[in-house]
Write a protein that holds these residues in place. Structure first.
Motif, mmCIF file in Angstrom:
data_model
loop_
_atom_site.group_PDB
_atom_site.id
_atom_site.type_symbol
_atom_site.label_atom_id
_atom_site.label_comp_id
_atom_site.label_asym_id
_atom_site.label_seq_id
_atom_site.Cartn_x
_atom_site.Cartn_y
_atom_site.Cartn_z
ATOM 1 N N THR A 292 0.794 -1.297 -0.031
ATOM 2 C CA THR A 292 0.044 -0.128 0.435
ATOM 3 C C THR A 292 1.099 0.826 0.077
ATOM 4 O O THR A 292 0.618 2.107 -1.169
ATOM 5 C CB THR A 292 -0.899 -0.394 1.065
ATOM 6 N N ILE A 293 1.520 1.727 0.852
ATOM 7 C CA ILE A 293 3.137 1.609 0.576
ATOM 8 C C ILE A 293 3.107 2.793 -0.666
ATOM 9 O O ILE A 293 3.026 3.501 -1.263
ATOM 10 C CB ILE A 293 3.904 1.982 1.465
ATOM 11 N N GLU A 294 3.871 1.853 -1.607
ATOM 12 C CA GLU A 294 4.309 2.053 -2.341
ATOM 13 C C GLU A 294 3.150 1.981 -3.872
ATOM 14 O O GLU A 294 3.521 2.582 -4.297
ATOM 15 C CB GLU A 294 4.300 0.238 -2.734
ATOM 16 N N ASP A 295 1.942 2.226 -3.661
ATOM 17 C CA ASP A 295 0.780 2.179 -4.029
ATOM 18 C C ASP A 295 0.578 3.426 -4.235
ATOM 19 O O ASP A 295 -0.441 3.968 -4.860
ATOM 20 C CB ASP A 295 -0.279 1.781 -4.322
ATOM 21 N N SER A 296 0.806 4.284 -3.248
ATOM 22 C CA SER A 296 0.019 5.565 -2.258
ATOM 23 C C SER A 296 1.681 6.895 -3.084
ATOM 24 O O SER A 296 1.877 7.048 -3.018
ATOM 25 C CB SER A 296 0.285 5.728 -1.496
ATOM 26 N N ASP A 297 0.040 7.547 -3.365
ATOM 27 C CA ASP A 297 0.370 9.206 -3.400
ATOM 28 C C ASP A 297 1.153 10.303 -2.062
ATOM 29 O O ASP A 297 2.032 10.840 -2.684
ATOM 30 C CB ASP A 297 -0.500 10.139 -3.717
ATOM 31 N N ILE A 298 0.111 9.934 -1.088
ATOM 32 C CA ILE A 298 1.249 10.029 0.255
ATOM 33 C C ILE A 298 0.540 9.581 1.526
ATOM 34 O O ILE A 298 -0.303 8.582 1.321
ATOM 35 C CB ILE A 298 0.151 11.820 -0.001
ATOM 36 N N VAL A 299 1.909 9.204 1.955
ATOM 37 C CA VAL A 299 1.575 8.034 3.697
ATOM 38 C C VAL A 299 1.780 8.611 4.919
ATOM 39 O O VAL A 299 2.168 9.639 5.098
ATOM 40 C CB VAL A 299 3.017 7.052 3.270
ATOM 41 N N LEU A 300 0.935 8.552 5.368
ATOM 42 C CA LEU A 300 0.870 9.381 6.943
ATOM 43 C C LEU A 300 1.111 8.545 8.008
ATOM 44 O O LEU A 300 1.478 7.082 7.947
ATOM 45 C CB LEU A 300 -0.744 9.897 7.415
ATOM 46 N N LEU A 301 1.981 8.679 8.650
ATOM 47 C CA LEU A 301 3.795 7.879 9.160
ATOM 48 C C LEU A 301 2.561 8.309 10.488
ATOM 49 O O LEU A 301 3.379 9.492 11.306
ATOM 50 C CB LEU A 301 4.692 8.587 9.317
ATOM 51 N N LEU A 302 2.583 7.501 11.071
ATOM 52 C CA LEU A 302 1.996 7.940 12.594
ATOM 53 C C LEU A 302 2.899 7.151 13.935
ATOM 54 O O LEU A 302 3.140 6.162 13.575
ATOM 55 C CB LEU A 302 -0.058 7.003 12.594
ATOM 56 N N PHE A 303 2.756 8.127 14.610
ATOM 57 C CA PHE A 303 3.513 7.558 16.161
ATOM 58 C C PHE A 303 2.770 7.561 17.631
ATOM 59 O O PHE A 303 2.161 8.210 16.921
ATOM 60 C CB PHE A 303 4.909 7.719 16.584
ATOM 61 N N ASP A 304 2.140 7.317 17.911
ATOM 62 C CA ASP A 304 1.580 7.146 19.640
ATOM 63 C C ASP A 304 3.154 8.403 20.225
ATOM 64 O O ASP A 304 4.164 8.188 21.143
ATOM 65 C CB ASP A 304 2.072 5.706 20.179
ATOM 66 N N GLY A 305 1.596 9.662 20.539
ATOM 67 C CA GLY A 305 2.452 10.656 20.949
ATOM 68 C C GLY A 305 2.135 10.432 22.437
ATOM 69 O O GLY A 305 3.599 11.043 23.439
#
Ligand SMILES: Nc1nc2c(ncn2[C@@H]2O[C@H](COP(=O)(O)OP(=O)(O)OP(=O)(O)O)[C@@H](O)[C@H]2O)c(=O)[nH]1
Ligand SMILES: [Mg+2]
Length: 442
Positions: A292-305
């Motif tokens: 999915t990362i490869e196929d996307s235009d933009i990636v939301l990278l989430l980490f636990d605040g």
């Protein structure tokens, strides 16, 4: 107008239950065919109300509209039958048309006839298709602009300028005694001007593609950081399952939503972790997340605040190093920490969810869409590239002061490439590939 085509018919509305259904007939025999089973006179440009009758059996009460050539969509005689929206009735009337001399239209054949009968140029015909296929309001409005002739006009203007230049060059070649040779500087100036115009159109091509296709966004991160919660918050739906158990999302889930008129496809992924406790299903989910990362235009990278960026997070973020990314710290409602370069959000309270949408938009759409006058598709972009290639050759020849006869060959090639966009220059292969994408009945 056109006497070369037989009479075609098709159901023009979706074959489903609805208030009305429309069947379209086009060609010289349109009226004669419909007359065989419509019980009233068919008068042009009037609302003709009556019954479709087959073997003395009433099929449906309908409205029949008759547009006389050339004042119709296809430029031919066209009859439209408005029926009640029942798939059974639509098919029965279609069968009546077929058994009375009409033929089933192929994909896009009505629009193809409109083009062949000079009711529209090729860029306008393609806009019909793209208007139907539009995935967002903005895309639809640009396609409508193409349909009204904005791309055609831009291309035609450039073609005229090239033709004028060619005429001058040809005149001096044909009548060297009477007509002075066109100065090389003038040819260069004119060609550069046209080249810049084409480049300007192509500069917006990426945005055109985004408008056409929409954007693909992936939500990625370790298990439990809040991916599915953000997915739901962005969609404003409780679509994905959220629990406090790490590894809740196994399969990828995809939904569409709208960001400022642009269609966005959002994909929630399985939390990525390297752990010997994970089972086969979760492993597959993780592989899919990477795809999915490869196929996307933009990636939301989430980490636990509440935790901060861990080494595991960093490893995951590495996977998207070739992509446009937005760093997001989650669960802002239960921690106040600020992380440099990260947008703090809370899917619980909705904090910064709109801000995130804005950031996504700004990252992916890098021109002011409101100022784009028209859109171009892949085929048109290729023709524009070919035109630039030919102009570059002509410019090289001009700089070397080659014989103008030779330079004019490249200029003509550029002219032909531009002509492919509007359809002045066309072959069956191009035509078929364009109209094959249409639905039957359009
Ligand atoms: N307080 C608070 N809790 C949150 C927030 N977002 C997520 N959570 C909680 O964090 C836990 C995990 O949330 P999910 O959205 O399922 O996390 P995920 O990243 O999809 O997890 P996996 O699918 O297992 O990878 C749940 O208990 C959520 O209620 C938030 O903004 N605020
Ligand atoms: Mg999840």
């Amino acid at each position: 107008m056109s006497n070369f085509f037989d009479t075609i018919c098709a159901i023009a509305t979706p074959i489903a239950k609805g208030g009305v259904g429309i069947i379209r007939v086009s060609g010289e025999a349109s009226k004669d065919v419909v007359k065989k089973f419509f019980n009233k006179e068919i008068i042009p440009n009037k609302i003709n109300h009556g019954w479709i009758i087959n073997n003395n059996k009433k099929i449906d009460e309908v409205i029949v509209l008759y547009f006389v050539s050339p004042k119709s969509f296809t430029g031919e005689d066209v009859v439209e039958i408005q029926t009640h929206g029942s798939p059974v009735i639509l098919k029965e009337i279609l069968n009546l048309l077929l058994s009375n001399g009409a033929r089933l239209a192929t994909k896009g054949e009505f629009t193809k006839r409109a083009f062949l009968n000079h009711k529209m140029d090729l860029s306008e015909a393609e806009a019909v298709l793209e208007l139907i296929e539009s995935k967002s309001v903005k895309s639809a409005s640009l396609n409508a602009s193409n349909l009204s002739g904005s791309l055609k006009e831009a291309i035609s203007n450039m073609r005229e300028e090239i033709l004028e230049l060619l005429a001058k060059i040809t005149a001096s070649i044909d009548f060297p005694e009477d007509v002075q040779e066109v100065p090389y500087e003038l040819i260069e100036e004119k060609l550069t001007e046209i080249k810049e115009k084409i480049e300007n159109i192509l500069k917006n091509a990426k945005s055109h593609n985004i408008l056409r296709e929409g954007i693909k966004i992936a939500v990625v991160g370790r298990p439990n950081v809040g991916k599915s919660s953000l997915f739901n918050a962005l969609l404003n739906l409780k679509r994905a399952i959220v629990t406090d158990i790490a590894g809740t999302t196994r399969d990828i889930i995809t939904e569409s939503f709208d960001i400022d008129g642009i269609n966005a496809t959002l994909t929630d992924t399985a939390g990525i972790r390297e752990d010997n406790k994970i089972d086969t299903v979760e492993k597959i989910g993780i592989t899919k997340a990477k795809e999915t990362i490869e196929d996307s235009d933009i990636v939301l990278l989430l980490f636990d605040g509440t935790v901060g960026i861990t080494d595991d997070d960093k490893e995951i973020f590495e996977l998207a190093k070739n992509k446009k990314t937005i760093l997001v710290s989650t669960k802002q409602d239960i921690n106040e920490k600020i992380y440099e370069g990260a947008l703090p959000i809370s899917s619980k309270t909705g904090k910064n969810i709109e801000k995130l949408k804005e950031l996504i938009y700004k990252n992916v759409v890098d021109v002011d869409i409101d100022n784009i006058e028209f859109t171009t598709n892949q085929r048109q972009q290729e023709s524009l590239q070919n035109a630039i290639f030919a102009i570059n050759n002509a410019l090289l020849g001009t700089k070397q002061e080659q014989l103008q006869d030779l330079i004019s060959i490249d200029i003509k090639t550029a002219l032909l490439s531009l002509g492919e966009i509007t359809g002045e220059v066309i072959n069956d292969e191009i035509l078929n590939s364009i109209f094959d994408k249409f639905c039957i009945g359009k």
